[in-house]
Design a protein around this motif. Structure first.
Motif, PDB file in Angstrom:
ATOM      1  N   TYR A 319     -41.498  -6.889 -21.492  1.00 40.94           N
ATOM      2  CA  TYR A 319     -40.828  -6.182 -20.397  1.00 40.94           C
ATOM      3  C   TYR A 319     -41.892  -5.490 -19.548  1.00 40.94           C
ATOM      4  N   LEU A 320     -42.036  -5.961 -18.308  1.00 40.61           N
ATOM      5  CA  LEU A 320     -43.002  -5.369 -17.381  1.00 40.61           C
ATOM      6  C   LEU A 320     -42.346  -4.969 -16.071  1.00 40.61           C
ATOM      7  N   HIS A 321     -41.035  -4.941 -16.015  1.00 42.79           N
ATOM      8  CA  HIS A 321     -40.361  -4.626 -14.764  1.00 42.79           C
ATOM      9  C   HIS A 321     -40.521  -3.139 -14.410  1.00 42.79           C
ATOM     10  N   SER A 322     -40.315  -2.868 -13.135  1.00 40.90           N
ATOM     11  CA  SER A 322     -40.388  -1.487 -12.613  1.00 40.90           C
ATOM     12  C   SER A 322     -41.762  -0.873 -12.848  1.00 40.90           C
ATOM     13  N   ASN A 323     -42.801  -1.626 -12.498  1.00 39.01           N
ATOM     14  CA  ASN A 323     -44.160  -1.115 -12.481  1.00 39.01           C
ATOM     15  C   ASN A 323     -44.723  -1.267 -11.065  1.00 39.01           C
ATOM     16  N   ASP A 324     -46.043  -1.275 -10.944  1.00 38.32           N
ATOM     17  CA  ASP A 324     -46.698  -1.444  -9.639  1.00 38.32           C
ATOM     18  C   ASP A 324     -47.548  -2.714  -9.626  1.00 38.32           C
ATOM     19  N   ILE A 325     -47.146  -3.719 -10.371  1.00 43.30           N
ATOM     20  CA  ILE A 325     -47.904  -4.965 -10.476  1.00 43.30           C
ATOM     21  C   ILE A 325     -47.750  -5.776  -9.177  1.00 43.30           C
ATOM     22  N   SER A 352     -38.665  -5.838  -9.838  1.00 37.84           N
ATOM     23  CA  SER A 352     -38.992  -4.482  -9.360  1.00 37.84           C
ATOM     24  C   SER A 352     -40.486  -4.197  -9.445  1.00 37.84           C
ATOM     25  N   ASN A 353     -41.290  -5.208  -9.099  1.00 36.28           N
ATOM     26  CA  ASN A 353     -42.729  -5.064  -8.919  1.00 36.28           C
ATOM     27  C   ASN A 353     -43.082  -5.599  -7.524  1.00 36.28           C
ATOM     28  N   PRO A 354     -44.175  -5.124  -6.922  1.00 36.35           N
ATOM     29  CA  PRO A 354     -44.524  -5.585  -5.573  1.00 36.35           C
ATOM     30  C   PRO A 354     -45.254  -6.929  -5.544  1.00 36.35           C
ATOM     31  N   VAL A 355     -44.988  -7.796  -6.520  1.00 37.11           N
ATOM     32  CA  VAL A 355     -45.595  -9.109  -6.541  1.00 37.11           C
ATOM     33  C   VAL A 355     -44.658 -10.106  -5.876  1.00 37.11           C
ATOM     34  N   ASN A 356     -45.201 -11.009  -5.078  1.00 36.38           N
ATOM     35  CA  ASN A 356     -44.403 -12.055  -4.447  1.00 36.38           C
ATOM     36  C   ASN A 356     -44.287 -13.229  -5.402  1.00 36.38           C
ATOM     37  N   TYR A 357     -43.077 -13.522  -5.823  1.00 35.12           N
ATOM     38  CA  TYR A 357     -42.898 -14.552  -6.846  1.00 35.12           C
ATOM     39  C   TYR A 357     -43.334 -15.924  -6.360  1.00 35.12           C
ATOM     40  N   TRP A 358     -43.292 -16.186  -5.060  1.00 38.37           N
ATOM     41  CA  TRP A 358     -43.692 -17.497  -4.552  1.00 38.37           C
ATOM     42  C   TRP A 358     -45.208 -17.680  -4.574  1.00 38.37           C
ATOM     43  N   GLU A 359     -45.922 -16.583  -4.810  1.00 40.11           N
ATOM     44  CA  GLU A 359     -47.372 -16.677  -4.903  1.00 40.11           C
ATOM     45  C   GLU A 359     -47.849 -16.900  -6.338  1.00 40.11           C
ATOM     46  N   VAL A 360     -46.926 -16.833  -7.293  1.00 42.48           N
ATOM     47  CA  VAL A 360     -47.282 -17.031  -8.694  1.00 42.48           C
ATOM     48  C   VAL A 360     -47.255 -18.523  -9.003  1.00 42.48           C
ATOM     49  N   GLN A 361     -48.338 -19.040  -9.552  1.00 40.81           N
ATOM     50  CA  GLN A 361     -48.434 -20.468  -9.836  1.00 40.81           C
ATOM     51  C   GLN A 361     -47.499 -20.861 -10.989  1.00 40.81           C
ATOM     52  N   PRO A 362     -46.835 -21.990 -10.893  1.00 44.85           N
ATOM     53  CA  PRO A 362     -45.919 -22.432 -11.955  1.00 44.85           C
ATOM     54  C   PRO A 362     -46.589 -22.521 -13.321  1.00 44.85           C
ATOM     55  N   ALA A 363     -47.882 -22.880 -13.358  1.00 44.75           N
ATOM     56  CA  ALA A 363     -48.582 -23.017 -14.637  1.00 44.75           C
ATOM     57  C   ALA A 363     -48.723 -21.689 -15.373  1.00 44.75           C
ATOM     58  N   THR A 364     -48.466 -20.594 -14.657  1.00 42.00           N
ATOM     59  CA  THR A 364     -48.552 -19.279 -15.294  1.00 42.00           C
ATOM     60  C   THR A 364     -47.603 -19.172 -16.484  1.00 42.00           C
ATOM     61  N   PHE A 365     -46.474 -19.874 -16.392  1.00 36.39           N
ATOM     62  CA  PHE A 365     -45.437 -19.759 -17.427  1.00 36.39           C
ATOM     63  C   PHE A 365     -45.300 -21.051 -18.233  1.00 36.39           C
ATOM     64  N   ARG A 366     -46.426 -21.696 -18.475  1.00 37.91           N
ATOM     65  CA  ARG A 366     -46.408 -22.965 -19.202  1.00 37.91           C
ATOM     66  C   ARG A 366     -46.024 -22.815 -20.679  1.00 37.91           C
ATOM     67  N   CYS A 367     -46.055 -21.615 -21.201  1.00 35.58           N
ATOM     68  CA  CYS A 367     -45.677 -21.392 -22.600  1.00 35.58           C
ATOM     69  C   CYS A 367     -44.340 -20.660 -22.702  1.00 35.58           C
ATOM     70  N   VAL A 368     -43.527 -20.773 -21.687  1.00 43.23           N
ATOM     71  CA  VAL A 368     -42.187 -20.190 -21.690  1.00 43.23           C
ATOM     72  C   VAL A 368     -41.183 -21.287 -22.008  1.00 43.23           C
ATOM     73  N   GLY A 369     -40.297 -21.035 -22.945  1.00 44.81           N
ATOM     74  CA  GLY A 369     -39.368 -22.057 -23.405  1.00 44.81           C
ATOM     75  C   GLY A 369     -38.349 -22.481 -22.375  1.00 44.81           C
ATOM     76  N   ASN A 370     -37.911 -21.560 -21.511  1.00 43.38           N
ATOM     77  CA  ASN A 370     -36.865 -21.856 -20.543  1.00 43.38           C
ATOM     78  C   ASN A 370     -37.161 -21.085 -19.266  1.00 43.38           C
ATOM     79  N   ARG A 371     -37.039 -21.744 -18.140  1.00 44.64           N
ATOM     80  CA  ARG A 371     -37.351 -21.067 -16.872  1.00 44.64           C
ATOM     81  C   ARG A 371     -36.433 -19.878 -16.604  1.00 44.64           C
ATOM     82  N   LEU A 372     -35.226 -19.889 -17.212  1.00 45.44           N
ATOM     83  CA  LEU A 372     -34.308 -18.750 -17.050  1.00 45.44           C
ATOM     84  C   LEU A 372     -34.803 -17.506 -17.767  1.00 45.44           C
ATOM     85  N   ALA A 373     -35.794 -17.679 -18.641  1.00 45.88           N
ATOM     86  CA  ALA A 373     -36.347 -16.522 -19.357  1.00 45.88           C
ATOM     87  C   ALA A 373     -37.250 -15.676 -18.468  1.00 45.88           C
TER      88      ALA A 373
END
Length: 381
Positions: A319-325, A352-373
């Motif tokens: 859980y990293l939501h509601s930070n300043d990342i 609730s972080n100031p990161v733009n999700y479209w700037e995050v590379q898909p490979a960042t979550f290559r070890c996530v079981g489900n994209r809904l996670a």
């Protein structure tokens, strides 16, 4: 011959008169007929049935004495409910522990009353007690020997009172104690001495600071669960039990996690540090937690994803939501090597972080079981 006939006639008339002198018929009670039948029994049967007939007549006429409960039936305190060795005396406005609590009681519920003090003999004789709830009273004083008789008690619920210290001489059998929402500012050395069976302490919402824990306050404990949330901690407390599986320090004033803060807790699988003021987690701090499965760092002041997450083979929830990342790197969560992570993530929250999700590379979550996670969301200043 005539005189003899006259004499015989007179005798017959006398016999007729004697048999017709019976009283008129009168309806009697039901049990009176049963008594008539007893006349045909021998003297022993009449003796045995005399008490029975008296009892039946009393029942018919309503003249029986007051009913006395058998001595083997335990009493129940006035206003309480006693059933299956559970005594419920909650919400009665009690100002002291009631008397006449059955000695075989297993669970005693005294919550939501006005009890202000526990005296030495309040629980005398309750050696079979398993659980005691004193939640939501106004208890501020506890006699040092109050809990001595409770040799088999395992659960003590003492939250929402006015305690300023941990009660003394707690039973060695105790497994769980909940003393949150009191006024405890200090935990003395040896406060939990002799409690080798204890595995759960809930003591959040007390105005305790880091300095309030004396060295050796938790000595000898083999806890699985400890919560010190909603207090006045400014750092991770020192010398907590090494056996901990869950440590919850949320809703405090912790500023940072330093390198040695977590070095003792190699058995942790859930760590709660949400709702603090954490700006920095020193590199290498999380490497001491090889078995961690859940990490709660939401609602802090982090500007980067903490270092070391890719090396945590069993981590599943972060859980990293509601930070300043404002930036997420491609290797912030997952290791580069294939098969190095034993379990996939099933929850990463970054909303609730100031990161733009479209700037995050898909490979960042290559070890996530489900994209809904993966949870991104709108950021609002």
């Amino acid at each position: 011959m005539l005189p003899y006939c006259s004499l015989l006639l007179m005798l017959c008339v006398a016999r007729l008169i004697s048999t017709s002198s019976a009283l008129p018929f009168e309806q009697r009670g039901f049990w009176d007929f049963a008594m008539d039948n007893m006349d045909s029994m021998d003297s022993l049967d009449r003796l045995d049935s005399g008490g029975m007939m008296t009892m039946m007549r009393d029942e018919e006429e309503g003249s029986g004495g007051p009913e006395i409960p058998p001595s083997h039936i335990p009493m129940c305190p006035f206003g309480c409910h006693c059933r299956l060795r559970v005594v419920q005396c909650s919400d009665l406005g009690l100002t002291e522990v009631p008397k006449n609590i059955p000695l075989d009681t297993k669970f005693l519920d005294l919550q939501n009353n006005r009890i202000a003090e526990l005296k030495e003999n309040d629980f005398k004789g309750l050696t079979n007690l398993y659980g005691l709830s004193l939640r939501n009273n106004i208890i501020s004083r506890v006699h040092p020997r109050t809990f001595v008789p409770l040799k088999h008690m395992q659960k003590l619920y003492f939250s929402k009172n006015l305690l300023t210290t941990v009660p003394q001489n707690l039973p060695a059998s105790l497994v769980e104690i909940r003393i949150h929402e009191n006024r405890i500012k200090k935990v003395a050395a040896g406060a939990f001495a002799g409690l080798g069976n204890m595995n759960c302490i809930e003591m959040g919402a007390n105005p305790i600071q880091n300095s309030g824990f004396e060295p050796g306050a938790f000595k000898g404990l083999k806890l699985n669960y400890l919560r010190i949330s909603e207090s006045k901690l400014t750092g991770v407390p020192k010398d907590l039990p090494e056996s901990l599986n869950e440590l919850h320090l949320d809703h405090n004033q912790i500023q940072a996690v330093e390198l040695e803060d977590l070095s003792r807790y190699k058995n942790l699988y859930r760590l709660g540090l949400g709702f603090n003021h954490i700006r920095n987690i020193e590199n290498g701090s999380l490497s001491f937690l090889p078995r961690l499965r859940e990490l709660h760092l939401d609602n802090n002041r982090l500007t980067r994803v903490p270092k070391g997450l890719p090396d945590m083979k069993y981590l599943q929830v972060v859980y990293l939501h509601s930070n300043d990342i404002d930036r997420v790197g491609v290797d912030d969560f997952c290791p580069r090597g294939f098969g190095m992570k034993r379990t996939f993530y099933n929850g990463i929250s970054l909303f609730s972080n100031p990161v733009n999700y479209w700037e995050v590379q898909p490979a960042t979550f290559r070890c996530v079981g489900n994209r809904l996670a993966i949870q991104f969301g709108n950021y609002k200043k």
